[in-house]
Design an enzyme around this catalytic site. Structure first.
Site, PDB file in Angstrom:
ATOM      1  N   TYR A  47      38.625 104.454  43.588  1.00 19.12           N
ATOM      2  CA  TYR A  47      39.115 103.313  44.358  1.00 19.12           C
ATOM      3  C   TYR A  47      40.624 103.418  44.525  1.00 19.12           C
ATOM      4  O   TYR A  47      41.348 103.845  43.631  1.00 19.12           O
ATOM      5  CB  TYR A  47      38.699 101.970  43.747  1.00 19.12           C
ATOM      6  CG  TYR A  47      38.888 101.821  42.266  1.00 19.12           C
ATOM      7  CD1 TYR A  47      40.024 101.207  41.741  1.00 19.12           C
ATOM      8  CD2 TYR A  47      37.915 102.250  41.378  1.00 19.12           C
ATOM      9  CE1 TYR A  47      40.189 101.041  40.380  1.00 19.12           C
ATOM     10  CE2 TYR A  47      38.074 102.095  40.003  1.00 19.12           C
ATOM     11  CZ  TYR A  47      39.212 101.485  39.514  1.00 19.12           C
ATOM     12  OH  TYR A  47      39.389 101.315  38.169  1.00 19.12           O
TER      13      TYR A  47
ATOM     14  N   LYS B  88      41.342  92.289  43.276  1.00 18.74           N
ATOM     15  CA  LYS B  88      42.152  93.058  44.225  1.00 18.74           C
ATOM     16  C   LYS B  88      41.236  93.749  45.227  1.00 18.74           C
ATOM     17  O   LYS B  88      40.150  94.227  44.875  1.00 18.74           O
ATOM     18  CB  LYS B  88      42.979  94.123  43.482  1.00 18.74           C
ATOM     19  CG  LYS B  88      43.961  93.564  42.448  1.00 18.74           C
ATOM     20  CD  LYS B  88      45.197  93.014  43.102  1.00 18.74           C
ATOM     21  CE  LYS B  88      46.123  92.376  42.076  1.00 18.74           C
ATOM     22  NZ  LYS B  88      46.638  93.294  41.080  1.00 18.74           N
TER      23      LYS B  88
ATOM     24  N   PHE C  62      73.036  80.144  30.432  1.00 22.60           N
ATOM     25  CA  PHE C  62      73.009  78.710  30.695  1.00 22.60           C
ATOM     26  C   PHE C  62      73.757  77.881  29.656  1.00 22.60           C
ATOM     27  O   PHE C  62      73.988  76.703  29.856  1.00 22.60           O
ATOM     28  CB  PHE C  62      71.553  78.223  30.764  1.00 22.60           C
ATOM     29  CG  PHE C  62      70.760  78.872  31.859  1.00 22.60           C
ATOM     30  CD1 PHE C  62      70.961  78.514  33.179  1.00 22.60           C
ATOM     31  CD2 PHE C  62      69.835  79.850  31.577  1.00 22.60           C
ATOM     32  CE1 PHE C  62      70.240  79.110  34.194  1.00 22.60           C
ATOM     33  CE2 PHE C  62      69.104  80.448  32.583  1.00 22.60           C
ATOM     34  CZ  PHE C  62      69.308  80.085  33.899  1.00 22.60           C
TER      35      PHE C  62
ATOM     36  N   ASP D  87      64.537  88.822  35.787  1.00 21.38           N
ATOM     37  CA  ASP D  87      65.601  89.259  34.869  1.00 21.38           C
ATOM     38  C   ASP D  87      64.982  89.843  33.595  1.00 21.38           C
ATOM     39  O   ASP D  87      65.417  89.547  32.490  1.00 21.38           O
ATOM     40  CB  ASP D  87      66.511  88.069  34.530  1.00 21.38           C
ATOM     41  CG  ASP D  87      67.847  88.517  33.925  1.00 21.38           C
ATOM     42  OD1 ASP D  87      68.129  89.737  33.929  1.00 21.38           O
ATOM     43  OD2 ASP D  87      68.601  87.652  33.444  1.00 21.38           O
TER      44      ASP D  87
ATOM     45  N   ARG E  14      40.223  96.867  47.214  1.00 19.76           N
ATOM     46  CA  ARG E  14      40.395  98.303  47.039  1.00 19.76           C
ATOM     47  C   ARG E  14      39.466  99.051  47.996  1.00 19.76           C
ATOM     48  O   ARG E  14      38.385  98.561  48.343  1.00 19.76           O
ATOM     49  CB  ARG E  14      40.051  98.729  45.598  1.00 19.76           C
ATOM     50  CG  ARG E  14      40.905  98.072  44.520  1.00 19.76           C
ATOM     51  CD  ARG E  14      42.311  98.593  44.516  1.00 19.76           C
ATOM     52  NE  ARG E  14      43.113  98.074  43.425  1.00 19.76           N
ATOM     53  CZ  ARG E  14      44.347  97.619  43.569  1.00 19.76           C
ATOM     54  NH1 ARG E  14      44.918  97.618  44.767  1.00 19.76           N
ATOM     55  NH2 ARG E  14      45.020  97.187  42.518  1.00 19.76           N
TER      56      ARG E  14
ATOM     57  N   VAL F 110      74.623  77.302  25.145  1.00 21.30           N
ATOM     58  CA  VAL F 110      74.335  77.601  23.741  1.00 21.30           C
ATOM     59  C   VAL F 110      72.842  77.443  23.459  1.00 21.30           C
ATOM     60  O   VAL F 110      72.187  76.531  23.963  1.00 21.30           O
ATOM     61  CB  VAL F 110      75.142  76.669  22.817  1.00 21.30           C
ATOM     62  CG1 VAL F 110      74.778  76.903  21.357  1.00 21.30           C
ATOM     63  CG2 VAL F 110      76.636  76.881  23.030  1.00 21.30           C
ATOM     64  N   VAL F 111      72.304  78.354  22.620  1.00 19.82           N
ATOM     65  CA  VAL F 111      70.917  78.262  22.158  1.00 19.82           C
ATOM     66  C   VAL F 111      70.958  78.037  20.647  1.00 19.82           C
ATOM     67  O   VAL F 111      71.649  78.754  19.920  1.00 19.82           O
ATOM     68  CB  VAL F 111      70.120  79.543  22.462  1.00 19.82           C
ATOM     69  CG1 VAL F 111      68.668  79.378  22.022  1.00 19.82           C
ATOM     70  CG2 VAL F 111      70.197  79.889  23.938  1.00 19.82           C
TER      71      VAL F 111
END
Length: 655
Positions: free
Chosen positions: A39, A26, A393, A501, A28, A395-396
């Protein structure tokens, strides 16, 4: 406020506190003052300093040196240097050699009077749990190169009888004549992807397709090719070749992973549950400490005077020269030597180490796919056992692959998903692998409905686990759950993945209480308009920040907001966020600054993390990398507040 000595924008490398920590970079703004080097986040376009991301006190700095750049590194990583302090090395990349030289010179000037300046340093990077220069696997290990002094004359001049000016001149001439040439930069000794190296199998592996090579726990193998991160080509001692899962092996040597007493990725709560279940005097295990880069010995004893016995946790400490100890009088060169000694001597602990805590089954980690190059799964190889739930979506179900491997199977109902787009993405998603992500094994697309086949976790969804299974949890246990999720999300963030989600309902719990994030990125393929509209009841309004509610603008910072709500779910043991309000009321209240209340089990520091996640402006929220650091520090602090006792100097440090 201290006056700024130097300011510059540098590339900063994450500190990679564990092997599983994401490695990223990143930009900084670094500011050096007489007291600190700090930083900040920085808006380049506006030329404006933003939030503080971290700092190091000047008096804690032990060493400032250059670092040998890695082979074939990008041009913006050609001039690295390191600031070494108690936490380890802070790696910074300057834009030019001159800028690096200026900063190192000034930093050495401000730290010259520090008490604990190091005599040695590591010239190469700490990467994936080892030093590239000397291959030591302890982050606090003593450096392997002596720091060359350039102050010989100044030290001589401090003798009681100062030299005459002529003697000074002679000293300078002598120093110039005897000063060795600076060392030539050496390339990183890390092996290139195609080089051969020896590894030891940590688990048995049964081939899942003809290209795979079987593994036997404890056997050594030669790695021939590492072009795929998850699957390496290997050769066994009989000359047979094939592909093996890379997370089933470690480099041959003195690694902790090969010892039966070492439980990788096990937290304090899980260790206590296992030891109490064992219920044997002196039952023990060694695990990663919540303090990054350290290890803890957890021991069960019935001699504590508490009904049913109790657990004690001892930090493995390190001396300045890299020796390990529990009791300071008894130091050892390696952790296995330390454990061997304490198997015969308690040396101040509640008990000697009598019995290795027996895991019922040492679970092998998930593989990225069901074999090398396999992502399309034949539905004839799937057996359905029982229904686990009914999601967005379809049935699991819990099932078996080839009659022996536990899997979860999502049966995607037609019309609920943009199938073609997802199938292409699934090939990429399968390569994502992390201990706190539910592993995608593959898809079955030759029939309708299509199946998504994933890792199976026996304790089900986190939301149900919080509401129905978890009984009177300790604050440490709740914070460990948050840590699991934050580490999985930090990995996704490093891979530029947005979950969209994140919530307790989309996390799962394994046999030992480890939390794993699931369904990351799937909401992109939902075709149900209600799910993507804030007017519909299916839209996750209760987990969404203002920018999503107003503009449907998703980012890793919207995941941060949702993580704050998930923390709230954990600390309320599964309550519904904003339970008294409907969606419209929630949106109005959020936009007016209203936030969820502090749960009873969350202290002010935990609640402050939630509040940081719920900052109105997305850019003001922390990253997951920063959140992981916050939670690790708070977890260690919480353990100290809860039960840590510092006994006499000659006895172990009890957590």
């Amino acid at each position: 406020m201290s006056t700024s000595i130097l300011e510059d924008i540098f590339l900063k490398r994450s500190q990679q506190k564990k092997k599983t920590s994401p490695l990223n970079y990143k930009e900084r703004l670094f500011v050096l003052t007489a007291d600190k080097i700090s930083y900040y986040d920085y808006d380049i376009e506006k030329g404006k300093r933003k939030g503080l991301k971290g700092s190091v006190d000047i008096d804690k700095i032990k060493c400032v040196e250059t670092v040998v750049p890695e082979e074939n590194c990008h041009s913006d990583k050609m001039f690295p240097f390191q600031i070494v302090y108690d936490e380890g090395p802070l790696y910074i990349f300057a834009k030019t050699a001159d800028i690096r030289k200026q900063w190192i010179h000034k930093l050495k000037e401000v730290v010259r009077n520090n008490k604990d300046l190091a005599q040695k340093f590591h010239p190469c990077f700490w990467v994936d749990g080892q030093w590239l220069c000397c291959h030591q696997e302890v982050k606090q290990a003593l450096g392997c190169r002596v720091i060359e002094s350039k102050n010989v004359c100044r030290r001589i001049s401090r003798k009681p009888l100062p030299p005459t000016p002529k003697e000074d001149e002679a000293c300078v001439r002598q120093e110039k004549a005897s000063r060795p040439l600076p060392p030539q930069p050496t390339p990183s000794p890390a092996p290139p992807p195609s080089s051969e190296k020896t590894v030891t199998a940590m688990y048995d592996y049964t081939p899942m397709n003809p290209q795979d090579l079987p593994l036997t726990n404890g056997e050594e193998y030669t790695i021939l090719e590492m072009s795929d991160t998850n699957w390496w080509k290997a050769r066994d001692r009989h000359g047979q070749e094939g592909y093996i899962p890379s997370n089933y092996v470690v480099e041959a040597g003195n690694e902790l992973e090969k010892y039966e007493w070492f439980c990788k990725n096990m937290n304090r709560s899980q260790a206590e549950n296992l030891l109490k279940k064992e219920n044997k005097e002196g039952a023990y295990l060694v695990r990663d400490s919540s303090k990054a880069g350290k290890y803890t010995v957890s021991v069960f004893s019935k001699a504590t005077g508490e009904a049913g016995g109790n657990c004690r946790h001892y930090n493995i400490c390190t001396t300045q020269d890299g020796q390990f100890y529990l009791a300071e009088k008894h130091c050892f060169g390696t952790i296995p030597e330390l454990i061997h000694y304490h198997q015969h001597n308690s040396a101040g602990m509640v008990s000697r180490l009598r019995h290795v805590a027996a895991l019922e089954e040492r679970h092998a980690p998930s593989t990225a796919g069901l074999g090398y190059g396999v992502w399309e799964i034949d539905p004839r190889h799937l057996t359905f056992l029982r229904e686990l739930g009914n999601g967005q979506f379809g049935v699991v179900k819990h099932g078996k692959w080839q009659g022996k491997h536990d899997v979860a199977i999502k049966m995607i109902k037609e019309g609920s998903m943009s199938e073609d787009d997802f199938i292409e993405e699934a090939k990429v998603m399968m390569k994502l692998r992390h201990p706190h992500l539910v592993q995608l094994y593959g898809v079955s697309t030759k029939q309708r409905p299509i199946y998504i086949v994933t890792e199976f976790l026996s304790n089900g969804c986190l939301l149900s686990y919080l509401r129905e299974t978890l009984k009177r949890p300790q604050p440490i246990q709740l914070l460990e759950m948050c840590k699991d999720v934050s580490e999985g999300m930090a990995y996704l963030e490093s891979q530029q993945y947005i979950h969209r989600d994140l919530a307790a309902r989309n996390c799962l719990v394994d046999d030992y209480g480890t939390i794993k994030v699931t369904d990351f990125g799937l909401s992109r393929y939902v075709l149900d308009d209600e799910y993507t509209s804030s007017a519909g009841t299916k839209f996750p309004v209760r987990w969404s920040p203002p920018e999503v509610l107003l503009y449907c603008k998703f980012s890793s910072k919207s995941d941060i907001w949702a993580f704050g709500v998930l923390m709230w779910e954990i600390y309320t043991l599964g309550k519904m966020p904003f339970e008294r309000f409907n969606n419209t009321e929630i949106i109005d209240k959020l936009l007016s600054g209203y936030r969820l209340y502090r749960p009873q089990q969350a202290n002010e520091k935990v609640y402050r993390i939630m509040q940081d996640c719920w900052r109105e402006k997305a850019e003001d929220r922390p990253t997951f990398e920063v959140l992981v650091s916050y939670i690790q520090d708070l977890l260690y602090e919480l353990q100290e507040d809860n039960s840590e006792i510092q006994t006499s100097w000659r006895f172990p440090e009890i957590l």
